[in-house]
Design a protein around this motif. Structure first.
Motif, mmCIF file in Angstrom:
data_model
loop_
_atom_site.group_PDB
_atom_site.id
_atom_site.type_symbol
_atom_site.label_atom_id
_atom_site.label_comp_id
_atom_site.label_asym_id
_atom_site.label_seq_id
_atom_site.Cartn_x
_atom_site.Cartn_y
_atom_site.Cartn_z
ATOM 1 N N GLU A 1 27.645 5.377 17.999
ATOM 2 C CA GLU A 1 28.036 4.751 16.747
ATOM 3 C C GLU A 1 27.207 3.486 16.545
ATOM 4 O O GLU A 1 26.976 2.716 17.481
ATOM 5 C CB GLU A 1 29.528 4.401 16.785
ATOM 6 N N LEU A 2 26.739 3.310 15.308
ATOM 7 C CA LEU A 2 25.934 2.135 14.995
ATOM 8 C C LEU A 2 26.813 0.892 14.963
ATOM 9 O O LEU A 2 27.964 0.945 14.512
ATOM 10 C CB LEU A 2 25.252 2.293 13.640
ATOM 11 N N THR A 3 26.252 -0.201 15.420
ATOM 12 C CA THR A 3 26.967 -1.465 15.293
ATOM 13 C C THR A 3 26.932 -1.852 13.819
ATOM 14 O O THR A 3 26.096 -1.355 13.056
ATOM 15 C CB THR A 3 26.282 -2.577 16.123
ATOM 16 N N PRO A 4 27.804 -2.730 13.393
ATOM 17 C CA PRO A 4 27.778 -3.142 11.975
ATOM 18 C C PRO A 4 26.408 -3.689 11.557
ATOM 19 O O PRO A 4 25.947 -3.419 10.455
ATOM 20 C CB PRO A 4 28.861 -4.211 11.891
ATOM 21 N N ARG A 5 25.751 -4.394 12.437
ATOM 22 C CA ARG A 5 24.422 -4.945 12.130
ATOM 23 C C ARG A 5 23.400 -3.801 11.959
ATOM 24 O O ARG A 5 22.599 -3.807 11.027
ATOM 25 C CB ARG A 5 23.983 -5.890 13.239
ATOM 26 N N GLU A 6 23.439 -2.825 12.880
ATOM 27 C CA GLU A 6 22.534 -1.673 12.769
ATOM 28 C C GLU A 6 22.829 -0.866 11.511
ATOM 29 O O GLU A 6 21.908 -0.391 10.843
ATOM 30 C CB GLU A 6 22.678 -0.771 14.003
ATOM 31 N N ALA A 7 24.104 -0.721 11.199
ATOM 32 C CA ALA A 7 24.501 0.069 10.026
ATOM 33 C C ALA A 7 23.981 -0.559 8.739
ATOM 34 O O ALA A 7 23.575 0.159 7.819
ATOM 35 C CB ALA A 7 26.019 0.208 9.976
ATOM 36 N N ARG A 8 23.966 -1.897 8.666
ATOM 37 C CA ARG A 8 23.461 -2.566 7.464
ATOM 38 C C ARG A 8 21.966 -2.311 7.286
ATOM 39 O O ARG A 8 21.472 -2.238 6.175
ATOM 40 C CB ARG A 8 23.730 -4.072 7.544
ATOM 41 N N LYS A 9 21.230 -2.184 8.385
ATOM 42 C CA LYS A 9 19.782 -1.992 8.323
ATOM 43 C C LYS A 9 19.386 -0.521 8.211
ATOM 44 O O LYS A 9 18.247 -0.207 7.900
ATOM 45 C CB LYS A 9 19.116 -2.579 9.563
ATOM 46 N N PHE A 10 20.309 0.388 8.489
ATOM 47 C CA PHE A 10 19.989 1.813 8.516
ATOM 48 C C PHE A 10 19.824 2.362 7.104
ATOM 49 O O PHE A 10 20.694 2.185 6.257
ATOM 50 C CB PHE A 10 21.083 2.587 9.257
ATOM 51 N N ASP A 11 18.722 3.015 6.869
ATOM 52 C CA ASP A 11 18.452 3.647 5.582
ATOM 53 C C ASP A 11 18.356 5.156 5.820
ATOM 54 O O ASP A 11 17.355 5.638 6.342
ATOM 55 C CB ASP A 11 17.143 3.113 5.002
ATOM 56 N N PRO A 12 19.390 5.914 5.453
ATOM 57 C CA PRO A 12 19.387 7.354 5.734
ATOM 58 C C PRO A 12 18.247 8.104 5.039
ATOM 59 O O PRO A 12 17.699 9.053 5.574
ATOM 60 C CB PRO A 12 20.750 7.842 5.252
#
Length: 187
Positions: A37-48
């Protein structure tokens, strides 16, 4: 039946009472255990979209081979029609192969081949019976797709491919014009 959903235990999805005629099966592998699971910080930077485009770029070198395999499958289906005769079964296999090419061609970088396959599907869908298949025209479609894949005729920049497509479309429309239009269930 007693069904329950437990947020703490996602594996416990449902139970079935012994007097029921069915059973809910649980998959043997919980895929959630296979990913991080992505951390909240990683999730904000993730572009599907960007991730999907990067994955597409990694597999793009294989697209030509995949399209060649699809064309070989179509040629094999046509060979079956010639060897086994025209029947609903052989036409269905031929149609499925053309339909697969139609669906995959754009993704695999062969939109012109997809247009030819689409026109071939149109022909196969609209002949009244298998015996009404115009053998010469059908063979023309198969050979056009095979040749276009081998030659890399991918898009409208290939003028010969475009002319071939237009010739096949015109021949298809002319041939199908002799039959009454099929009724649709849109009423």
């Amino acid at each position: 039946m007693t069904a329950h959903c437990n947020d703490e235990d996602p594996a416990a999805m449902a139970e079935t009472a012994p007097d029921q005629d069915y059973e809910i099966l649980q998959p043997p592998t919980d895929l959630r255990k296979k990913v991080r699971e992505l951390t909240p910080r990683e999730a904000r930077k993730f572009d599907p979209v960007k991730a999907a485009e990067a994955a597409l770029q990694r597999i793009a070198p294989h697209f030509g081979n995949w399209m060649e395999n699809e064309a070989k499958t179509l040629v094999g289906a046509w060979d079956s029609v010639k060897a086994d005769g025209i029947s609903s079964e052989t036409i269905d296999v031929l149609y499925q192969s053309a339909h697969n090419i139609k669906g995959q061609a754009l993704t695999l970088g062969f939109p012109l081949v997809g247009d030819v396959a689409s026109s071939f599907c149109h022909l196969l869908e609209n002949i009244p019976t298998p015996n009404d298949l115009p053998v010469g025209l059908a063979e023309g479609f198969v050979e056009a797709i095979r040749a276009m894949v081998i030659e890399g005729a991918k898009d409208t920049a290939n003028k010969t491919g475009v002319e071939l497509l237009e010739t096949l479309r015109t021949a298809t429309d002319t041939y199908l014009a002799q039959f009454p239009a099929k009724e649709t269930d849109e009423s």
